[in-house]
Design a protein around this motif. Sequence first.
Motif, PDB file in Angstrom:
ATOM      1  N   LYS A 556     -39.065  -3.383  16.158  1.00 40.02           N
ATOM      2  CA  LYS A 556     -37.708  -3.085  16.613  1.00 40.02           C
ATOM      3  C   LYS A 556     -37.530  -3.478  18.075  1.00 40.02           C
ATOM      4  N   GLU A 557     -38.545  -3.224  18.893  1.00 43.21           N
ATOM      5  CA  GLU A 557     -38.489  -3.610  20.306  1.00 43.21           C
ATOM      6  C   GLU A 557     -38.343  -5.122  20.452  1.00 43.21           C
ATOM      7  N   MET A 558     -39.087  -5.861  19.653  1.00 44.53           N
ATOM      8  CA  MET A 558     -39.024  -7.328  19.739  1.00 44.53           C
ATOM      9  C   MET A 558     -37.668  -7.866  19.291  1.00 44.53           C
ATOM     10  N   ASN A 559     -37.071  -7.235  18.280  1.00 41.78           N
ATOM     11  CA  ASN A 559     -35.817  -7.742  17.718  1.00 41.78           C
ATOM     12  C   ASN A 559     -34.590  -7.334  18.518  1.00 41.78           C
ATOM     13  N   GLU A 560     -34.635  -6.159  19.143  1.00 45.21           N
ATOM     14  CA  GLU A 560     -33.419  -5.598  19.753  1.00 45.21           C
ATOM     15  C   GLU A 560     -33.362  -5.718  21.273  1.00 45.21           C
ATOM     16  N   PHE A 626     -49.459  -7.862  24.167  1.00 44.08           N
ATOM     17  CA  PHE A 626     -49.599  -6.408  24.318  1.00 44.08           C
ATOM     18  C   PHE A 626     -49.220  -5.687  23.025  1.00 44.08           C
ATOM     19  N   PHE A 627     -48.106  -6.083  22.412  1.00 48.32           N
ATOM     20  CA  PHE A 627     -47.699  -5.476  21.135  1.00 48.32           C
ATOM     21  C   PHE A 627     -48.760  -5.726  20.057  1.00 48.32           C
ATOM     22  N   LYS A 640     -48.988  -2.831   7.002  1.00 46.75           N
ATOM     23  CA  LYS A 640     -47.892  -2.908   7.985  1.00 46.75           C
ATOM     24  C   LYS A 640     -48.436  -3.235   9.370  1.00 46.75           C
ATOM     25  N   ARG A 641     -49.526  -2.643   9.718  1.00 46.79           N
ATOM     26  CA  ARG A 641     -50.108  -2.881  11.049  1.00 46.79           C
ATOM     27  C   ARG A 641     -50.491  -4.347  11.210  1.00 46.79           C
ATOM     28  N   LYS A 642     -51.095  -4.910  10.175  1.00 47.69           N
ATOM     29  CA  LYS A 642     -51.499  -6.325  10.251  1.00 47.69           C
ATOM     30  C   LYS A 642     -50.281  -7.245  10.284  1.00 47.69           C
ATOM     31  N   ARG A 643     -49.241  -6.893   9.523  1.00 46.07           N
ATOM     32  CA  ARG A 643     -48.032  -7.698   9.494  1.00 46.07           C
ATOM     33  C   ARG A 643     -47.353  -7.729  10.861  1.00 46.07           C
ATOM     34  N   VAL A 644     -47.230  -6.549  11.490  1.00 51.60           N
ATOM     35  CA  VAL A 644     -46.586  -6.479  12.803  1.00 51.60           C
ATOM     36  C   VAL A 644     -47.449  -7.162  13.858  1.00 51.60           C
ATOM     37  N   THR A 645     -48.767  -7.074  13.705  1.00 48.10           N
ATOM     38  CA  THR A 645     -49.660  -7.779  14.627  1.00 48.10           C
ATOM     39  C   THR A 645     -49.379  -9.278  14.593  1.00 48.10           C
ATOM     40  N   PHE A 646     -49.306  -9.833  13.390  1.00 43.81           N
ATOM     41  CA  PHE A 646     -49.046 -11.268  13.252  1.00 43.81           C
ATOM     42  C   PHE A 646     -47.649 -11.616  13.762  1.00 43.81           C
TER      43      PHE A 646
END
Length: 816
Positions: A556-560, A626-627, A640-646
């Motif tokens: 959400k931080e990256m998109n918004e 950092f994210f 989910k963790r791996k998906r957001v990492t990528f």
Amino acid sequence: MVTRGSRSEKVRKIFQQFDFNRDGGLNREEMSALVVAVNPRVKFSDEQINAILDEVFRTYGDFIDGEKGLTYDGLLRTYDDGAGDVERDFEALGIELKPEDDISSLALEEASTSSVMERVSSAGGTAGRRNNHRTAAWAASPNHGIIFDDTWKVVDDLEILIKRLKSKQKDAKTKGENFDAYSDPGWSRELGPSTELDKRIVWEETGSDYAVFVKELSALRSRVDGSRSREEAFDGHMALGRVLYDEQLFKESLVCFKRASELQPTDVRPHFRSGNCYHVLGSHTEAKSEFISALDAAEAGGNQWGYLLPQIHVNLGIALEFEGMVVSACEHYREAAILCPTHFRALKLLGSALLGVGEYKAAVKALEEAIYMKNDYADAHCDLASALHAIGDDENAIKEFQKAIDLKPGHVDALYNLGGLYMDMGRYQRASEVYTRVLGVWPSHWRAQLNKGVSLLGAGETEEAKKALKEALKMTNRIELYDAISHLKQLHKKKMQGKGSGNGNGDVAFVVVEPSRFKTVGEKTTLRQELATALSIRGFQRTTRLTRCDVELLKKEMNENETPLSYSGNGPPEKSIRKASLEVVLRRLLSFLKPETFVGAVKAINLKILTVLDESESGRVDLGMFFAILAPICGGSPDKRKRVTFDSLVWRTVHEHGANGQIKKTDALRYIKLLRTIYVPTQGASELLEIHGETDTSMVSFTEFVAMFDDPDWGFGIMSTLLKLETCDRNRHGKQSCAVCRYPIIGSRFKEMKSQFSLCSQCYSEGKVPPSFKNEEYRFKEYAKESDVVKDKCMWYRKGFWNPESQRDHPLNLPG
């Protein structure tokens, strides 16, 4: 406490001593002599002297009288603004203040300001004559004093109302706080001379008398609103606010300052004073907002408000600290110190804030500079001691703590931290004595009571330790206190049985076994080395509370939120931000944390992650990287963790490859290297790029990235063990206690199948075993919860055979 009169007379004596040509001003040569004389321990270079003089003559330009230089009023203002310490300078110069000097000081104060009032008397008629009987020094200030005659009349009427309220509220009391026990926050309460809030007055605001006062005060405000001009109305509201503030009627004072800011939005003073009121009332977010408005107004106003900028930065920094934004506060303290190099409070606050985020060497430097300027600054000595202890200089840390205590004998922070230092050094008896002193000043300090019990335990005084822990338990019902008392009972039981080979301090002895002698039973039992690494990561998760931050929030931080590109000149642009901006992002992610807990989280993240990502100490961090580093330890399922990492690695890519949902293999390898360097620092991550090649230009999809991520040797295979800890590390195993540390077992229980003793996760990961069991090898089985043990026993019972891993002469103790 030094009166305003005696203080101003001391400044006058200093002024007269260095006004060599007796022309009523201090020119550059005379000011240079003053700076050198009051700082005998500092060796200034010519460049430093010139820089200080340039800043003084620029900041206090309103007080420069042509070729004569800085006037007495200007020198007094520098001290009022915190640029120097009157008492320290007076003592350093060896000047004596005679009794008759102090008696006549008020008259001298009035004389020094009368010329100022004469200059503005044309705006208010009899203002100059009225000033002769005023006692509030701020009223005569050329920058924020009373200008119009009608304002004096309103102030006179307000003082009558306040006296009437005081006479009817004879029971209004000051809070009986021991101010000697607390560190001074360095709050710049006023722009000039002020009433220090050493004793807070508690007004009875619910009675009829107070209601009548508020009604009459409202009538005075209406009178001011009906003034002939906006300038006169502004002057009236500011004066009413000042009087009310000095009488600690902060809510009413705030109303006046807010009205003044409506009349003149670009004036710095009402915003600054509104911020001070909000701070005293505990509304720190509103205080921050007002100080930001004051800072914007000051910067827009050019040199007009230059002399106020250091104070605004200091107070804004303090307001940010109350919200937990310590990194952001550092920037404002640093700016205040740049604007006013002799502002010792700004340097102290900077050092304390740097200490709070783990920047220990920088903290030592700032605090030492503050102490050079003000050697009797107890709080600076206290924080310097803490910083020295953090970098391992314990002997000098003890000296600094002792200096702080000598200057302020009831200094709780210094005493408490000194006790912790003695504990770390193993000087338990001395630590218990220091904690006793803390409790003498602050009897309800449960942490001091708890630490006193622990230190007595370390000193071998078991009975006294038990009493201290029970007292702490009365103060706060925390689970760790129950465990501590249970631990004491286990030690006492062990002593009574006469088993083991404990030392004189009541500690159970142990031996450390090399890793190769630790074997596992069953596929679900975690290897000792893996558990040690996972426990370290889990400890970091607990400190930062990142498991309570859902990993989707990173996306959400990256998109918004837009992140501006930064250009270093070497390679493509990056989505990097300053650490202060990153702290704002973290505050959104960890919005559920209290300010003091958030500070601890930022400190841990700074020490573990940011020091690696910002290896060059540029003050900027690659936000996408950092994210990606945070994602594996945030809340959410493993997928989910791996998906957001990528996705984080894709997002940070500025060039066209990111649009295809792929990343460069070199970027993926660099990420894995950083991830292992941060979380798995003992497993050869530095060899990663050398082995896998750094010149590979191929691209990596999400599926290929997951394979790299899950690689047990070169990836983050430790994640499966970490997930196990997240789900079961709070499980309690009834009355089972660890055979080494004797604490109740919480989390996984590791049972040695031959000798039948059990270890907690920590002792197992460290390879500790009781000295009475000397085996060639140890075979452990892991139980996440006690019901698993019962299932094992039932299974063996049904099959009709003993536990094959146990000795034949150790039958199972089954019911019936």
